[in-house]
Write an enzyme that holds these catalytic residues in place. Structure first.
Site, PDB file in Angstrom:
ATOM      1  N   ASP A   8       0.878  -1.176   0.000  1.00  0.00           N
ATOM      2  CA  ASP A   8       0.000   0.000   0.000  1.00  0.00           C
ATOM      3  C   ASP A   8       0.912   1.220   0.000  1.00  0.00           C
ATOM      4  O   ASP A   8       1.494   1.560   1.027  1.00  0.00           O
ATOM      5  CB  ASP A   8      -0.893  -0.006   1.238  1.00  0.00           C
ATOM      6  N   LYS A  70       2.726  11.692  -3.424  1.00  0.00           N
ATOM      7  CA  LYS A  70       1.841  10.780  -4.160  1.00  0.00           C
ATOM      8  C   LYS A  70       0.803  11.559  -4.958  1.00  0.00           C
ATOM      9  O   LYS A  70       0.396  11.130  -6.043  1.00  0.00           O
ATOM     10  CB  LYS A  70       1.150   9.828  -3.183  1.00  0.00           C
ATOM     11  N   GLU A 147      -7.104   0.738  -4.641  1.00  0.00           N
ATOM     12  CA  GLU A 147      -7.101   0.634  -3.179  1.00  0.00           C
ATOM     13  C   GLU A 147      -8.427   0.126  -2.598  1.00  0.00           C
ATOM     14  O   GLU A 147      -8.413  -0.768  -1.737  1.00  0.00           O
ATOM     15  CB  GLU A 147      -6.712   1.978  -2.568  1.00  0.00           C
ATOM     16  N   ASP A 170     -13.130   4.797   1.289  1.00  0.00           N
ATOM     17  CA  ASP A 170     -11.701   4.868   1.594  1.00  0.00           C
ATOM     18  C   ASP A 170     -11.237   6.320   1.593  1.00  0.00           C
ATOM     19  O   ASP A 170     -11.017   6.912   0.530  1.00  0.00           O
ATOM     20  CB  ASP A 170     -10.930   4.051   0.556  1.00  0.00           C
TER      21      ASP A 170
END
Length: 581
Positions: A8, A70, A147, A170
């Site tokens: 992850d 990211k 994800e 999420d």
């Protein structure tokens, strides 16, 4: 060693896991923690720091650290750390290299294969960038996994005999995803996914810091430029305060001086949970559109959802759970650690690749996260305009998939067509992402309207094959667009980065009312399912044609039809956008 790990790669924290006979297990880092902060720094001795050490360094030496990179994957953004420039791919590769080293220490052997997760709403360039980061880190990336899909896999691993509809919500440190998943007969089928790649707990922290600065007569932007040490310290304090406010009704935040120091008699303020919730309310509002898109694309109502599952550290905030409950009419839960569940799901997927005995019966399907199509032109009145997007594979179509459509030549004796392949949700290609091109040659000279069949085939690895067939001659041409082939870093750039890391416009409208209506329509277009999109596109074409012809009667008639449709479909009146009293 045949071990494949699941990673992850998070905005604020990252984790690595592997598959065991008893299920997925996290691999601790050198500090014994399952989570590694996604922060990279270079200390005064020129050494690279990753994780907790770099996060600590960031407070005192923000110029020597980078974080939240990211969010910039697949862009030209760079970070300057201690005089050296790094791309997001290079920074991410350093985090991946650290996780790889943790796994190798754990297994006492070399690790070269991994499944890496990304937000479901990452576009093609962002996914390519993640693949590149893996390569730079010395990893062969078996799969880029969404994800929320990973989280659903983790939840579904021990529930393969159940039949349920799960909504995975999420909300992590920097990105937000939501997916609707059906679980049945050992199969996990993703029905729809959506989200935002810049939305998460980091935004809550920065908002809180901004409010604290406002109370002291400062703006966040100016303070960040003039007193970076003060801001870096304040952000750290606000992160802690945000966590405390998840379990307490109020907390005290001390104000650092311009050097980032906390003086004994320094200023401080008390912030209540209610204040914090009010301040971040406008950010939380942004979660509603992706939820609505998922329900719309999957053609389900919120009452048809059996469970709502929370994933990501930001979901620990009570206001998030409360908002989800109001949106979906049922309380969410998180039986698995929300910070670790994505890595666990990646480990299960890795186990599938390794043919691990505990997962050989599990079947996982996914969906295309974005619409794929080509550029076309449209005849609007007496004018032909290019730049319009013709979808061939709609977002949230189950993959692998193969679909085709017909295009035609525009001019007499036209013998070639240049197919431009795009990804995105906008009606016009200028707002979508160009993936590649295919030149169709050998069309027989003839009248305009000669047909060419365009077929898209998209697989689970994100490989898009574009095939064109000239109907008159049956001649075929094709190209393959992979996450390696177009855009992002070239193989040479990746190889060089490996060595470096080892060494360390719009058409003018005559009045603002028309501009507003068209912009509103463009926004709503992106929120609709494919059937409704086609109807709205026709309405917009009619309105644009009337404007082009400057026909007042036609303009008024088409405006009324377009406004009526938008008033029915606009998210502003959707029940998911209503706040419960």
């Amino acid at each position: 060693m045949n071990q494949i790990i699941g990673i992850d790669l998070g905005t604020t924290n990252s984790a690595v896991a592997y598959m065991t006979d008893d299920g997925p297990q996290l691999i601790p880092n050198a500090l014994g923690s399952n989570l590694t902060p996604s922060v990279v720094g270079i200390d005064e001795d020129g050494r690279v720091l990753v994780g907790s050490a770099a996060r600590e360094l960031r407070v005192l030496h923000p110029d020597r650290c980078a974080s939240v990179f990211k969010r910039y994957m697949g862009t030209d953004w760079t970070a300057k750390i201690a005089g050296k420039e790094f791309t997001p791919e290079e920074l991410s590769s350093l985090v991946l290299r650290s996780l790889k080293a943790d796994a190798e220490a754990f297994f006492k052997g070399e690790i070269t294969r991994a499944v890496i997760t990304v937000p479901a709403y990452f576009n093609d360039q962002q996914r390519k960038a993640t693949m590149a980061a893996g390569k730079i880190a010395g990893l062969y990336v078996e799969r880029i996994l969404n994800e929320p899909t990973a989280a659903a896999i983790a939840y579904g691993f021990h529930r393969q005999d159940e039949e349920k509809s799960l909504l995975i919500f999420d909300l992590g440190g920097g990105t937000f995803d939501v997916s609707l998943v059906d679980l049945f007969d050992g199969t996990l089928e993703v029905k729809a996914s959506s989200g935002e790649s810049i939305l998460g707990g980091e935004d809550f922290t920065r908002t809180l810091a901004g409010r604290v600065l406002e109370r002291h007569g400062l703006s966040f932007e100016k303070a960040e430029m003039s007193s970076p040490l003060m801001v870096s310290r304040l952000l750290r304090l606000c992160e802690g305060a945000k966590v405390r406010l998840s379990r307490e009704e109020s907390t005290i935040i001390r104000m650092p001086n311009k050097n980032g120091d906390l003086e004994e008699d320094g200023k401080q303020i008390t912030v209540t949970r209610r204040e914090m919730e009010e301040w971040i309310g406008h950010i939380l509002n942004r979660i509603e559109l992706p939820v609505r898109r998922v329900l719309n694309d999957a053609k389900v109502t919120k009452d048809e959802i059996d469970e709502v599952i929370l994933v990501g550290g930001a979901t620990r905030m009570p206001v998030v759970a409360d908002r989800v409950t109001k949106l979906l009419g049922k309380p969410p839960h998180c039986r698995l650690n929300p910070d670790e569940v994505v890595a666990m799901g990646a480990a299960v997927q890795a186990g599938l690749f390794a043919k691990h005995q505990s997962v050989d019966e599990m079947v996982v399907t996914d969906v295309a996260p974005f619409t794929l199509g080509i550029e076309i032109s449209k005849q609007l009145g007496s004018e032909r305009r290019s730049g319009y997007f013709m979808p061939i594979i709609s977002r949230n179509t189950t993959i692998p998939i193969s679909r085709s459509d017909i295009v035609t030549t525009l001019a007499p004796n036209q013998t070639t067509i240049m197919l431009k392949v795009y990804q995105g949700e906008s009606r016009k290609v200028e707002d979508n992402l160009l993936l590649g091109k295919l030149e169709v040659k050998g069309i027989p000279p003839a009248a305009a309207g000669q047909e060419v069949e365009v077929r898209f085939t998209y697989d689970l690895n994100g490989v898009l094959e574009v095939e064109a067939t000239v109907i008159a001659t049956k001649k075929k041409m094709s190209t393959v667009i992979t996450r390696h082939a177009k855009g992002g870093m070239t193989p040479q750039e990746i190889q060089q980065a490996q060595k470096d890391m080892e060494r360390l416009k719009a058409h003018p409208r005559e009045d603002s009312a028309n501009r507003f209506l068209l912009r509103r329509a463009e926004r709503v277009y992106q929120e609709l399912s494919s059937d409704d999109r086609q109807f709205l596109s026709r309405l917009m074409d009619g309105f644009e044609e009337a404007l082009s012809m400057q026909d007042a009667i036609a303009i008024e008639s088409n405006r009324e039809a377009l406004e009526s449709f938008l008033d029915r479909m606009d998210p502003n009146i959707d029940d998911l956008n209503q706040e419960n009293e």
